[in-house]
Design a protein around this motif. Sequence first.
Motif, PDB file in Angstrom:
ATOM      1  N   HIS A   1      51.714  38.155  46.370  1.00  0.00           N
ATOM      2  CA  HIS A   1      50.311  38.556  46.496  1.00  0.00           C
ATOM      3  C   HIS A   1      49.607  38.596  45.135  1.00  0.00           C
ATOM      4  CE1 HIS A   1      51.311  40.170  50.612  1.00  0.00           C
ATOM      5  NE2 HIS A   1      50.172  39.556  50.818  1.00  0.00           N
ATOM      6  N   GLN A   2      50.322  39.027  44.104  1.00  0.00           N
ATOM      7  CA  GLN A   2      49.703  39.155  42.785  1.00  0.00           C
ATOM      8  C   GLN A   2      49.260  37.791  42.248  1.00  0.00           C
ATOM      9  OE1 GLN A   2      49.003  42.131  40.685  1.00  0.00           O
ATOM     10  NE2 GLN A   2      47.712  40.435  40.069  1.00  0.00           N
TER      11      GLN A   2
ATOM     12  N   ARG B   1      45.517  46.124  47.908  1.00  0.00           N
ATOM     13  CA  ARG B   1      46.580  47.034  47.444  1.00  0.00           C
ATOM     14  C   ARG B   1      47.162  46.566  46.117  1.00  0.00           C
ATOM     15  NH1 ARG B   1      50.452  48.359  52.509  1.00  0.00           N
ATOM     16  NH2 ARG B   1      50.608  46.104  52.411  1.00  0.00           N
ATOM     17  N   LYS B   2      47.258  45.233  45.942  1.00  0.00           N
ATOM     18  CA  LYS B   2      47.780  44.686  44.686  1.00  0.00           C
ATOM     19  C   LYS B   2      46.763  44.801  43.558  1.00  0.00           C
ATOM     20  CE  LYS B   2      51.953  43.034  44.573  1.00  0.00           C
ATOM     21  NZ  LYS B   2      52.884  43.726  43.697  1.00  0.00           N
TER      22      LYS B   2
ATOM     23  N   LEU C   1      44.011  46.811  43.243  1.00  0.00           N
ATOM     24  CA  LEU C   1      43.507  48.138  42.868  1.00  0.00           C
ATOM     25  C   LEU C   1      44.680  49.056  42.518  1.00  0.00           C
ATOM     26  CD1 LEU C   1      40.789  48.345  45.656  1.00  0.00           C
ATOM     27  CD2 LEU C   1      40.604  47.338  43.394  1.00  0.00           C
ATOM     28  N   LYS C   2      45.286  48.787  41.344  1.00  0.00           N
ATOM     29  CA  LYS C   2      46.517  49.487  40.990  1.00  0.00           C
ATOM     30  C   LYS C   2      46.302  50.650  40.037  1.00  0.00           C
ATOM     31  CE  LYS C   2      47.310  45.436  38.105  1.00  0.00           C
ATOM     32  NZ  LYS C   2      48.054  44.189  38.009  1.00  0.00           N
ATOM     33  N   SER C   3      45.068  51.015  39.757  1.00  0.00           N
ATOM     34  CA  SER C   3      44.793  52.188  38.915  1.00  0.00           C
ATOM     35  C   SER C   3      43.461  52.783  39.344  1.00  0.00           C
ATOM     36  CB  SER C   3      44.733  51.786  37.431  1.00  0.00           C
ATOM     37  OG  SER C   3      43.608  50.968  37.195  1.00  0.00           O
TER      38      SER C   3
ATOM     39  N   TRP D   1      39.903  51.019  40.913  1.00  0.00           N
ATOM     40  CA  TRP D   1      39.218  51.485  42.131  1.00  0.00           C
ATOM     41  C   TRP D   1      37.737  51.736  41.834  1.00  0.00           C
ATOM     42  CZ3 TRP D   1      40.184  51.796  47.214  1.00  0.00           C
ATOM     43  CH2 TRP D   1      41.505  51.644  47.651  1.00  0.00           C
TER      44      TRP D   1
ATOM     45  N   ASP E   1      42.578  41.602  35.696  1.00  0.00           N
ATOM     46  CA  ASP E   1      42.621  42.765  36.593  1.00  0.00           C
ATOM     47  C   ASP E   1      41.218  43.171  37.034  1.00  0.00           C
ATOM     48  OD1 ASP E   1      45.355  42.977  36.647  1.00  0.00           O
ATOM     49  OD2 ASP E   1      45.477  44.530  35.109  1.00  0.00           O
TER      50      ASP E   1
ATOM     51  N   ASN F   1      39.881  40.494  39.406  1.00  0.00           N
ATOM     52  CA  ASN F   1      40.527  40.602  40.717  1.00  0.00           C
ATOM     53  C   ASN F   1      39.954  41.750  41.542  1.00  0.00           C
ATOM     54  OD1 ASN F   1      42.126  38.445  40.099  1.00  0.00           O
ATOM     55  ND2 ASN F   1      43.968  39.613  39.666  1.00  0.00           N
ATOM     56  N   ALA F   2      39.718  42.896  40.873  1.00  0.00           N
ATOM     57  CA  ALA F   2      39.126  44.050  41.569  1.00  0.00           C
ATOM     58  C   ALA F   2      37.739  43.686  42.099  1.00  0.00           C
ATOM     59  CB  ALA F   2      39.036  45.244  40.627  1.00  0.00           C
TER      60      ALA F   2
END
Length: 370
Positions: A46-47, A136-137, A139-141, A145, A307, A310-311
């Motif tokens: 997914h990443q 889920r991948k 938004l890892k912090s 978010w 990152d 991606n978000a």
Amino acid sequence: MQGEKTSLKELAGLFTKLGLTAFGGPAAHIAMMQKEVVDRRHWMDHQHFLDLIGATNLIPGPNSTEMAIHIGLQRNGWKGLLVAGCCFILPAVLITGVIAWLYQQYGRLPQVRPFIYGLKPAIIAIILAAVFPLGRKALKSVELWVIAALALAASLAGLNEIIVMFGAGLVILLLYIVRRPGRPVLPLLLLEIPFFSAANVRIFLVFLKIGAILYGSGYVLFAFLDNELVAKGLLSRTQLVDAIAVGQFTPGPVFSSVTFIGWQMNGLPGAVMATVAVFLPSFVFVALLNPLVPRMRRSKLFSAFLDGVNAASVAIILTVCIAFARETVTDWRTILIAVLSLAVTFGFRQVNTVWVVVGSALAGYLLLLV
């Protein structure tokens, strides 16, 4: 499976199938690719799939086509790039070419609205089912978010998606630099090509320019064409409106509508020129960008930027979903189709999305008879 090579036959089979069944625009196409490539075949995680979406959003051209090209290049080098890209594009182009010829002969489009009526609500479920694991991948912090929430708000407010994505990437990059300084880096290039025969050269160059500079969905394409062709008297507004309809009810990339437009401008040669020109830059950009994506992820500086992008990409896909829902879920029939599609895509993940598409189109047709 992630590091293995995929046969050209398997790539051709998958992307021909997607080219024939992927309705609903780039977000829905990418959702279907994610299910096939990540969930079913495990060709990448997914990443990495998310990184490719982020990278694709940063370059001009049709996003879902570029994702197909990325996947083909990843799985079988240059041959894979050509096979995956062409197999995804060709079904839509051939269907559109036949419709363009019939339109030129008879001056009207087939009646497909009842099927589109049922298909559109189901597309929302397909996109949401794909965006859930990607979200889920991505938004890892907590800060990602927050960035995603701000990107969603900005996107819903109508801010250009490129500004949203670059802005999100730069904010996360600046946060990284403030905490831990790194070294700067470099981005991308452009390309142009000539051809012959006065009318065809003009068509080729117009669509090459569009393919090389246009960001966003197929709907941005139609606004651009209005300025580029209708305003200059090269195409009638009726023909452009009919091209939009063709883009909606044919599978595969919305950009295949240019086949229809090229045909109206100069028959079969015009259709070929327009189609080749609009998709050519995507192959070039992906070939240049794809090798950089793993390096970007390995570089802490670029990784921070990616990152953020991606978000924002997840937020923009959600914006597409919300806009789609506002447009299509308007009565009890469309609500019923949307709810049933959500139940199938989330409750029975093993069910192929092709059956969701076919089932919802038939349901729309039958419910309109009630």
